[in-house]
Design a protein around this motif. Structure first.
Motif, PDB file in Angstrom:
ATOM      1  N   UNK A 104      10.390   8.653  17.976  1.00 34.67           N
ATOM      2  CA  UNK A 104       9.358   7.691  18.366  1.00 34.67           C
ATOM      3  C   UNK A 104       8.579   7.321  17.125  1.00 34.67           C
ATOM      4  N   UNK A 105       8.410   6.025  16.880  1.00 38.86           N
ATOM      5  CA  UNK A 105       7.659   5.566  15.716  1.00 38.86           C
ATOM      6  C   UNK A 105       6.238   5.164  16.095  1.00 38.86           C
ATOM      7  N   UNK A 106       5.837   5.514  17.325  1.00 40.78           N
ATOM      8  CA  UNK A 106       4.457   5.280  17.725  1.00 40.78           C
ATOM      9  C   UNK A 106       4.168   3.847  18.081  1.00 40.78           C
ATOM     10  N   UNK A 107       2.874   3.530  18.115  1.00 44.05           N
ATOM     11  CA  UNK A 107       2.418   2.208  18.517  1.00 44.05           C
ATOM     12  C   UNK A 107       1.309   1.763  17.559  1.00 44.05           C
ATOM     13  N   UNK A 108       0.794   0.547  17.685  1.00 43.85           N
ATOM     14  CA  UNK A 108      -0.260   0.092  16.763  1.00 43.85           C
ATOM     15  C   UNK A 108      -1.523   0.948  16.786  1.00 43.85           C
ATOM     16  N   UNK A 109      -1.718   1.742  17.846  1.00 42.93           N
ATOM     17  CA  UNK A 109      -2.897   2.590  17.908  1.00 42.93           C
ATOM     18  C   UNK A 109      -2.736   3.872  17.091  1.00 42.93           C
ATOM     19  N   UNK A 110      -1.528   4.474  17.114  1.00 44.13           N
ATOM     20  CA  UNK A 110      -1.352   5.740  16.403  1.00 44.13           C
ATOM     21  C   UNK A 110      -0.638   5.593  15.066  1.00 44.13           C
ATOM     22  N   UNK A 111      -0.004   4.469  14.807  1.00 44.28           N
ATOM     23  CA  UNK A 111       0.722   4.328  13.552  1.00 44.28           C
ATOM     24  C   UNK A 111      -0.181   4.323  12.320  1.00 44.28           C
ATOM     25  N   UNK A 112      -1.390   3.756  12.383  1.00 49.62           N
ATOM     26  CA  UNK A 112      -2.249   3.840  11.196  1.00 49.62           C
ATOM     27  C   UNK A 112      -2.517   5.266  10.727  1.00 49.62           C
ATOM     28  N   UNK A 113      -2.535   6.213  11.668  1.00 50.62           N
ATOM     29  CA  UNK A 113      -2.721   7.617  11.290  1.00 50.62           C
ATOM     30  C   UNK A 113      -1.538   8.079  10.444  1.00 50.62           C
ATOM     31  N   UNK A 114      -0.320   7.729  10.866  1.00 51.44           N
ATOM     32  CA  UNK A 114       0.870   8.101  10.112  1.00 51.44           C
ATOM     33  C   UNK A 114       0.868   7.430   8.741  1.00 51.44           C
ATOM     34  N   UNK A 115       0.499   6.162   8.678  1.00 57.45           N
ATOM     35  CA  UNK A 115       0.446   5.453   7.393  1.00 57.45           C
ATOM     36  C   UNK A 115      -0.466   6.181   6.409  1.00 57.45           C
ATOM     37  N   UNK A 116      -1.653   6.553   6.892  1.00 59.22           N
ATOM     38  CA  UNK A 116      -2.614   7.218   6.014  1.00 59.22           C
ATOM     39  C   UNK A 116      -2.094   8.572   5.541  1.00 59.22           C
ATOM     40  N   UNK A 117      -1.518   9.340   6.453  1.00 55.46           N
ATOM     41  CA  UNK A 117      -1.015  10.666   6.090  1.00 55.46           C
ATOM     42  C   UNK A 117       0.156  10.570   5.103  1.00 55.46           C
ATOM     43  N   UNK A 118       1.002   9.562   5.283  1.00 56.68           N
ATOM     44  CA  UNK A 118       2.114   9.390   4.348  1.00 56.68           C
ATOM     45  C   UNK A 118       1.597   9.009   2.962  1.00 56.68           C
ATOM     46  N   UNK A 119       0.646   8.113   2.918  1.00 54.49           N
ATOM     47  CA  UNK A 119       0.099   7.725   1.619  1.00 54.49           C
ATOM     48  C   UNK A 119      -0.567   8.911   0.926  1.00 54.49           C
ATOM     49  N   UNK A 120      -1.281   9.740   1.695  1.00 52.03           N
ATOM     50  CA  UNK A 120      -1.906  10.919   1.109  1.00 52.03           C
ATOM     51  C   UNK A 120      -0.856  11.907   0.618  1.00 52.03           C
ATOM     52  N   UNK A 121       0.245  12.044   1.372  1.00 55.77           N
ATOM     53  CA  UNK A 121       1.290  13.001   0.991  1.00 55.77           C
ATOM     54  C   UNK A 121       1.997  12.561  -0.283  1.00 55.77           C
ATOM     55  N   UNK A 122       2.313  11.272  -0.384  1.00 60.80           N
ATOM     56  CA  UNK A 122       3.095  10.784  -1.530  1.00 60.80           C
ATOM     57  C   UNK A 122       2.234  10.423  -2.730  1.00 60.80           C
ATOM     58  N   UNK A 123       0.925  10.367  -2.589  1.00 55.39           N
ATOM     59  CA  UNK A 123       0.047   9.935  -3.683  1.00 55.39           C
ATOM     60  C   UNK A 123       0.277  10.710  -4.981  1.00 55.39           C
ATOM     61  N   UNK A 124       0.397  12.061  -4.936  1.00 57.18           N
ATOM     62  CA  UNK A 124       0.595  12.790  -6.201  1.00 57.18           C
ATOM     63  C   UNK A 124       1.926  12.479  -6.887  1.00 57.18           C
ATOM     64  N   UNK A 125       2.893  11.923  -6.142  1.00 58.93           N
ATOM     65  CA  UNK A 125       4.233  11.686  -6.683  1.00 58.93           C
ATOM     66  C   UNK A 125       4.573  10.200  -6.756  1.00 58.93           C
ATOM     67  N   UNK A 126       3.565   9.357  -6.645  1.00 53.42           N
ATOM     68  CA  UNK A 126       3.827   7.931  -6.502  1.00 53.42           C
ATOM     69  C   UNK A 126       4.622   7.375  -7.677  1.00 53.42           C
ATOM     70  N   UNK A 127       4.296   7.824  -8.896  1.00 49.31           N
ATOM     71  CA  UNK A 127       4.985   7.296 -10.070  1.00 49.31           C
ATOM     72  C   UNK A 127       6.428   7.774 -10.167  1.00 49.31           C
ATOM     73  N   UNK A 128       6.779   8.815  -9.413  1.00 51.26           N
ATOM     74  CA  UNK A 128       8.141   9.346  -9.446  1.00 51.26           C
ATOM     75  C   UNK A 128       9.060   8.648  -8.446  1.00 51.26           C
ATOM     76  N   UNK A 129       8.484   7.877  -7.543  1.00 51.66           N
ATOM     77  CA  UNK A 129       9.280   7.187  -6.528  1.00 51.66           C
ATOM     78  C   UNK A 129      10.097   6.064  -7.162  1.00 51.66           C
ATOM     79  N   UNK A 130      11.174   5.685  -6.476  1.00 53.16           N
ATOM     80  CA  UNK A 130      11.982   4.554  -6.941  1.00 53.16           C
ATOM     81  C   UNK A 130      11.154   3.272  -6.853  1.00 53.16           C
ATOM     82  N   UNK A 131      11.541   2.216  -7.562  1.00 47.49           N
ATOM     83  CA  UNK A 131      10.752   0.973  -7.540  1.00 47.49           C
ATOM     84  C   UNK A 131      10.517   0.431  -6.136  1.00 47.49           C
ATOM     85  N   UNK A 132      11.537   0.506  -5.269  1.00 49.06           N
ATOM     86  CA  UNK A 132      11.360   0.005  -3.906  1.00 49.06           C
ATOM     87  C   UNK A 132      10.275   0.794  -3.173  1.00 49.06           C
ATOM     88  N   UNK A 133      10.299   2.120  -3.311  1.00 49.02           N
ATOM     89  CA  UNK A 133       9.320   2.947  -2.603  1.00 49.02           C
ATOM     90  C   UNK A 133       7.920   2.794  -3.196  1.00 49.02           C
TER      91      UNK A 133
END
Length: 420
Positions: free
Chosen positions: A165-194
């Motif tokens: 389940x990918x959620x809905x417009x009400x709960x997806x912003x929570x996932x977006x924020x948590x993903x950004x917080x998780x990947x923030x320390x490694x952002x420069x290591x991600x591929x150009x697309x990511x």
């Protein structure tokens, strides 16, 4: 030679077309049994439909669409998928005003500018279904069951249905924020697309095929960690309905779909033996898409299955194809004097519903018999001027070599009887 076919396209030759008939006819049969009716959509639509429907941050819209201006200056796009066109047809033809749910299926070519590889073309073919007007979790499960039923009828084994389940417009912003917080320390290591997706579409960070990105994503938050109570209850109900239907599945918390319109249920069907692209179909819910396209709030769900990948999967598993329909009758002439009567005879056979062919190269009788064998004709009718004057022809049954003398007025009945 004037030119070659464009890269990423293929010719489907007469020797192979029976494979496609088999896949398409089986799909039509399954859809009919599940209550779906066929819709035939335009191969091109106004570009805005795909940009608004699929989202301007998706790879398809950003990189893969075949878009051009027509002679009236309108931006037109060859369809990269079928759902957006089905939504447009649902609205434009006022299908929302009739009995719900509306259940439809489609078949045909799609177009995406992508790097060609095994099972992936720039012009490729899909079968798909769309159902509008119901939020019932049972419909989600039925759609997945239909896809698995289709594959089973095609003889495929080793299939894996993955759901999330990918959620809905009400709960997806929570996932977006948590993903950004998780990947923030490694952002420069991600591929150009990511790195581009980090702000624009962080859910796609879970779907990257780059090995470095997959490694960095180990332990990342999943959609299931962030579902609101309504989405969690819907996903639990979908799983319950799948259990009732006896459909085996795996929950894959990292599964996301590549288009922005998905909500709630998302699924993919995987099979081994076809190379890196192991997915042979997928789909999910898109409860906000009809509204995005200008219609009333309407739930929807569907899937698309790639026919080229299904062919690869069947052949990798060594599954035989149904025999191509053979020629029923080959009319061979023993001498030039019989040629005119043979033409009329050919017409009579075709009018009776038989597939019939004759020689057009002036071959000898022996060469005509060889041609009948190459065409895998079930019978060869041998017409000679003397026999025709006596009102009869010789009929050779090609599988056994048995030969019969048959009166002309009884020829059609004789052939049809022997074929039965």
């Amino acid at each position: 030679m004037l030119t070659n076919r464009p890269r990423g396209t293929s010719d489907i030759l007469p020797a192979d077309i029976h494979k496609w008939y088999y896949l398409e006819d089986t799909f039509r049969q399954v859809c009919h049994q599940y209550g779906y009716g066929e819709i035939r959509l335009p191969i091109f639509e106004h570009t805005e439909l795909f940009v608004r429907g699929m989202g301007d941050t998706t790879d398809v819209v950003e990189k893969e669409m075949y878009t051009f201006n027509d002679r009236g200056g309108r931006s037109i796009t060859l369809r990269p998928e079928g759902t957006a066109g089905a939504v447009r047809a649902y609205l434009e033809n006022n299908l929302y005003a009739g009995p719900q749910p509306v259940k439809m299926y489609y078949l045909g070519p799609m177009f995406r500018y992508d790097r060609p590889q095994a099972g992936r073309y720039r012009q490729f073919h899909q079968v798909g279904i769309e159902a509008f007007g119901s939020h019932d979790p049972g419909l989600d499960a039925e759609i997945m069951a239909l896809a698995m039923d289709y594959y089973t009828r095609l003889g495929l084994s080793g299939l894996c249905l993955q759901v999330n389940s990918v959620g809905c417009p009400q709960c997806r912003p929570v996932l977006r924020q948590r993903l950004q917080e998780f990947f923030a320390p490694h952002r420069e290591e991600l591929c150009p697309d990511c790195q581009s997706r980090y702000h624009r579409n962080p859910l796609r960070l879970l779907d990257c095929k780059n090995e470095k990105c997959q490694s960095l994503g180990q332990g990342a938050p999943s959609a299931l960690d962030c579902l609101c109570p309504e989405c969690a209850a819907h996903f639990a109900a979908v799983r319950h309905q799948l259990d009732l239907l006896g459909v085996s599945y795996q929950v894959n918390p990292r599964l996301v779909r590549g288009l922005d319109y998905y909500t709630h249920t998302a699924f993919e069907i995987l099979v081994g033996g076809i190379g890196a692209q192991s997915a042979i179909g997928g789909g999910g819910r898109y409860n906000g898409l009809v509204e995005v396209c200008g219609g009333p709030p309407t739930p929807g769900i569907g899937f698309a299955l790639g026919l080229e990948r299904i062919i690869l999967a069947r052949e990798s598993q060594g599954l035989p194809w149904p025999r191509a329909r053979q020629m029923d009758v080959y009319v061979a002439v023993a001498d030039a004097a019989a040629a005119d009567r043979a033409v009329r005879l050919l017409t009579e056979l075709r009018s009776a519903g038989l597939a019939a062919e004759r020689d057009y190269l002036g071959r000898s009788l022996k060469a005509q018999m060889k041609q009948a064998g190459r065409l895998e004709a079930a019978f060869t009718v041998i017409a000679g001027s003397q026999e025709l004057e006596q009102g009869r022809v010789a009929v050779k049954e090609m599988s056994t070599g048995e030969q019969h003398t048959v009166p002309l007025e009884q020829l059609v009945d004789f052939l049809q009887g022997r074929m039965r």
